[in-house]
Design an enzyme around this catalytic site. Structure first.
Site, PDB file in Angstrom:
ATOM      1  N   CYS A 164     -42.064 -36.849 -17.596  1.00 63.04           N
ATOM      2  CA  CYS A 164     -42.133 -37.618 -16.351  1.00 63.04           C
ATOM      3  C   CYS A 164     -40.779 -38.269 -16.043  1.00 63.04           C
ATOM      4  CB  CYS A 164     -43.273 -38.627 -16.422  1.00 63.04           C
ATOM      5  SG  CYS A 164     -43.819 -39.223 -14.811  1.00 63.04           S
TER       6      CYS A 164
ATOM      7  N   HIS B 232     -48.238 -35.682 -18.616  1.00 64.83           N
ATOM      8  CA  HIS B 232     -48.536 -36.622 -19.693  1.00 64.83           C
ATOM      9  C   HIS B 232     -49.677 -36.064 -20.542  1.00 64.83           C
ATOM     10  CE1 HIS B 232     -46.058 -39.960 -18.297  1.00 64.83           C
ATOM     11  NE2 HIS B 232     -46.496 -39.756 -17.072  1.00 64.83           N
TER      12      HIS B 232
END
Length: 484
Positions: free
Chosen positions: A333, A430
């Site tokens: 991310c 994630h």
């Protein structure tokens, strides 16, 4: 009416999250329809709820403990710090706005209505709701307009159990002091207390319980020992990173720089659970270890600010040396965005309009955009062909030549990038390391063979173990009244 109880702490990090999770699992194991609830949470560790939208990872874990689908209503107000004194406000799963501390205090009465609405939704069809407070009710300077502790409890009529952490010391004073400074109405909401994180012979605290009773009149609902099984659960707050002891040497050393606005660092928990992996969280002022074979750049709530701090710590030089030694890097991310050539924020989404040089390890650039991607996802690793499952919570669009070598296919679409030499990888997914088959193949690529245990099953066992401990150490009569 649905039964409800609220656990509030004499301070932060006293173990409320784990106790709520354990009680949820204990109730679920007894066949109750139990739901967790936290009116207001402040954390950059977020999850995507099953009904869409963001909630704190702690409430996601507690819903797992309760064996019930997670919902944005379990954590209606989520504050995500993105500067020293300002936070993004997420209301019932969606970004609602931004505010600095003083401005947020003025918004609380308005937000309380969302909290009460969500509590009614969570209570519907439940036998029991277990509520977690935030911080401490003893912060009486924050009592006007409070929605996280007694402000909620008094409006919703939910009795409170105080939790005191004996491991940090001063637990008698913290409980008696809380009793002394609460006003009469708030004090009247407290039905008793729990002593948490006790080490040694519990009978040695009998006189302490007697003293607390003399000063407060509150009954003790149990003395809970230090729960070793809690170490197998994802941590909620970045404060835990300050306490993580460096593990003993293992075959593979993985270094993780602790960014000031680190987000979703529980992505690393599955690696930390591996016996042949030494996970090192590197704090500002320390160097990235020379003998780390892998560096993982975690998520960030503020990519540009954390990039500046990354350089200020000298980690850019350490990372360049790591690459010269033949090391590998994975960015997740915000960490993925940092690995590119540049990060652009023309609209000032992270604060003020800015553009900054990235770490130039991937031939990509990121442009911050107002549309936030929030979804649970299924994916396939492009490197190993293994299935992945996780979630996405990010702002920004990343493009460039290295995106022609995606790291994964997420929901059928290419995601991430891999460098030409294959040593640097970035992804927006994630939960990457939670995939047992992916983790096994990744560790095999570092020469670590062997079958990998199921991380999800280990978390589930830890929840059962915590529940068993609570059943042994909490007052039986109180548990019977609570659980029926």
């Amino acid at each position: 009416m649905t039964r409800a109880i609220m656990l509030q702490g004499t301070g932060s990090d006293v173990g409320k999250t784990v106790l709520v999770a354990g009680l949820c699992r204990l109730a679920a194991n007894r066949g109750l329809a139990v739901r967790p609830f936290k009116p207001q949470n402040m954390s950059n560790n977020a999850a995507v709820a099953d009904d869409g939208g963001e909630i704190g990872r702690a409430q996601w874990l507690q819903s797992l403990a309760a064996r019930t689908p997670s919902s944005v209503h379990m954590n209606p107000i989520l504050l995500k710090p993105q500067s020293e004194n300002g936070s993004q406000i997420v209301v019932q799963g969606k970004v609602w706005g931004q505010a600095k501390g003083r401005d947020y205090q003025r918004l609380k009465p308005q937000l309380l209505e969302y909290v009460l609405s969500s509590f009614a939704t969570v209570s519907g069809g439940a036998d029991l709701v277990i509520v977690e407070g935030a911080g401490s009710p003893a912060e009486i300077n924050l009592r006007p307009g409070d929605i996280a502790n007694m402000g909620f409890a008094t409006r919703a009529g939910v009795p409170v159990v105080l939790v005191g952490d004996i491991d940090r010391g001063g637990v008698i004073a913290s409980l008696v002091g809380t009793h002394a400074i609460l006003d009469e109405r708030d004090r009247g909401m407290i039905s008793g207390y729990i002593i948490n994180k006790f080490r040694g012979d519990v009978s040695l605290f009998d006189d302490g319980i007697a003293a607390i009773g003399r000063y407060t009149g509150w009954p003790c609902f149990g003395v809970v020992p230090w729960l070793k099984a809690a170490g197998g659960l994802p941590a909620e707050d970045s404060v835990v990173l300050e306490k993580l002891a460096r593990g003993k040497s293992a075959a593979l050393k993985v270094a993780v720089p602790v960014l000031p606005r680190i987000a979703n660092f529980d992505d690393l928990d599955p690696l930390r659970a591996e016996e042949d992996v030494e996970l090192v969280f590197v704090k500002a002022g320390d160097r990235l270890p020379d003998d780390a074979a892998l560096v993982v750049l975690p998520g960030s709530k503020s990519t540009i600010s954390d990039l500046a701090d990354f350089r200020a710590a000298g980690w850019d030089r350490d990372l360049a040396a790591h690459m010269r030694r033949g090391g590998r890097v994975i960015g997740i991310c915000g960490g993925y965005q940092m690995l590119g050539r540049k990060v652009h924020d023309p609209l000032g989404i992270e604060g003020s309009a800015a553009e900054t040089e990235g770490l130039d390890l991937l031939d990509v650039e990121t442009v911050m955009a107002p549309e936030k991607v929030v979804r649970n996802s299924r994916a396939v690793s492009a490197e190993y062909g293994t299935p992945l499952s996780g979630y996405q919570i990010h702002l920004g669009v990343t493009e460039g030549a290295d995106c022609d070598r995606p790291s994964a296919q997420i929901d059928g679409l290419p995601d991430g990038a891999i460098s030409t030499d294959g040593r640097v990888m970035g992804t927006y997914l994630h939960g990457l390391f939670s995939s047992d088959s992916y983790r096994a193949r990744l560790l095999e690529s570092f020469g670590l063979a062997g079958e990998r245990k199921s991380y999800a099953e280990s978390v589930d066992r830890a929840l059962d173990d915590v529940a068993d401990e609570l059943e042994r150490h909490l007052d039986r009569d109180w548990l019977q009244r609570l659980l029926g």
